[in-house]
Design an enzyme around this catalytic site. Structure first.
Site, PDB file in Angstrom:
ATOM      1  N   ASP A  13       1.348   6.123   5.325  1.00 52.15           N
ATOM      2  CA  ASP A  13       0.429   5.022   5.617  1.00 52.15           C
ATOM      3  C   ASP A  13       0.309   4.747   7.119  1.00 52.15           C
ATOM      4  OD1 ASP A  13       0.151   1.566   4.368  1.00 52.15           O
ATOM      5  OD2 ASP A  13      -1.074   2.761   5.745  1.00 52.15           O
ATOM      6  N   ASP A  15      -6.543   3.955   8.805  1.00 55.76           N
ATOM      7  CA  ASP A  15      -5.568   3.508   7.819  1.00 55.76           C
ATOM      8  C   ASP A  15      -5.538   4.424   6.594  1.00 55.76           C
ATOM      9  OD1 ASP A  15      -5.263   0.538   5.692  1.00 55.76           O
ATOM     10  OD2 ASP A  15      -3.828   2.116   6.226  1.00 55.76           O
TER      11      ASP A  15
END
Ligand SMILES: Cc1nn(C)c(C)c1CC(=O)Nc1ccccn1
Length: 324
Positions: free
Chosen positions: A216, A32
């Site tokens: 992201d 992430d």
């Protein structure tokens, strides 16, 4: 020294999981670039919440050390979250090993994680100033690995419905076309944040104001300002914002336009095929573009990253993009 690890999409490309070895135990984690905690389901997670997850057992690791009294608590923008205690262990990703890496053990996880049985935790790849450990903030795996890397970078090559990869320490030029287009990053908020200079829907003209965005890998969709979202869906006649579906949907038979994001001199094209994200089962399809919730920056998640080869350059605090 470097590492190459396979990133395998879960159903509907909802997330991408990679094998990580911690103290000799291998778990599939969600990499992430939008957060900076490495946390895992563990023997400290309530058994009712462990369900069919793979758990990390620090007692079985000869290299685990408890960080006594250290805690963490994270909440993600989608409302999910987790919290727990902290130790250190030897962490290996794709052949790249970091010793004394902070490993955060979950003692509580929200329902989104409990029910996502393929996901055994997250490996944060944003900047360490976003790490939530108290009383002493911890470094990410990538920050700790930096000094041993030939190039202080990691790259993301995520794909639709097929395995992709993350590489640490090198740029594999066979994974993209042409040259990389670099853009400066503002890491003051801890994100891989940069400026998008405009956008175009389909083969329309590039316009709009410039806006801030983050790259992201831990977010599934392409989350944009409401005005851009409305402009985009105005080009799809059956599109509507459905409360029950949780966002914009349209007839699956529709022709879905591309979206181009102008990033400096680089026109980053997201093909319509990726913007028809998933089927709702009733003849309507869920859009890959959805609202960013008005939080002041766009979130370029996996829908965007599937269309670009992306270099996260920690050494030069910049992002590089190229078509694939
Ligand atoms: C930052 C953000 N704001 N809003 C509205 C959303 C949806 C986000 C992205 C987000 O929550 N990503 C995430 C969720 C769980 C685990 C990892 N990443």
């Amino acid at each position: 020294v470097g590492g190459d690890v396979t990133a395998t999409p879960e159903s509907d490309d909802n997330e991408y999981l990679c094998p990580v070895t911690i103290g000799g135990q291998t778990l599939n984690l969600d990499f992430d670039s939008g957060s900076s905690d490495l946390w895992v389901f563990s023997t400290s997670t309530p058994s009712s919440e462990q369900q069919s997850h793979t758990i990390y057992n620090p007692a079985k690791s000869s290299t685990f050390k408890e960080l006594n009294g250290f805690t963490w608590q994270i909440s993600y923008g989608d409302g999910s979250g987790a919290s727990g205690t902290v130790g250190t262990d030897t962490v290996t990703v794709g052949g790249l090993t970091v010793k004394n890496q902070a490993v955060e053990l979950a003692t509580a996880v929200s329902s989104e994680f409990v029910t996502d049985s393929a996901n055994n935790g997250l490996l944060g790849l944003a900047w360490s100033n976003l790490n939530t450990v108290e009383p002493t903030q911890q470094q990410t795996f990538f920050a700790n690995a930096g000094p041993q890397l030939q190039q202080n970078v990691f790259t993301a090559d995520l794909r639709h419905d097929q395995p992709g990869s993350y590489d640490f320490g090198f740029i594999d030029t066979s994974k993209f076309q042409g040259n990389l287009n670099y853009v400066p990053v503002d890491n003051s908020q801890g994100f891989w944040q940069f400026t998008v200079d405009g956008y175009a829907v389909g083969d329309g003209a590039t316009g709009g104001n410039s806006f801030s965005a983050i790259a992201d890998t831990g977010t599934t969709l392409l989350l944009l300002d409401d005005n851009i979202v409305s402009d985009y869906y105005s080009q799809i006649s059956s599109a509507q914002n459905s409360n029950s579906a949780g966002g914009f949907v349209f007839d699956c038979t529709e022709d879905v336009p591309d979206l181009t994001l102008q990033i400096g001199d680089y026109a980053a094209v997201v093909p319509g095929s990726l913007l028809n994200f998933s089927q709702n089962g009733d003849g309507t399809c869920f859009g890959g573009i959805q609202s960013d919730g008005g939080q002041g920056f766009a979130i370029l998640g996996d829908v965007f990253l599937k269309a670009q080869f992306t270099v996260f350059d920690q050494g030069n605090v910049q992002l590089g993009f190229a078509p694939k």
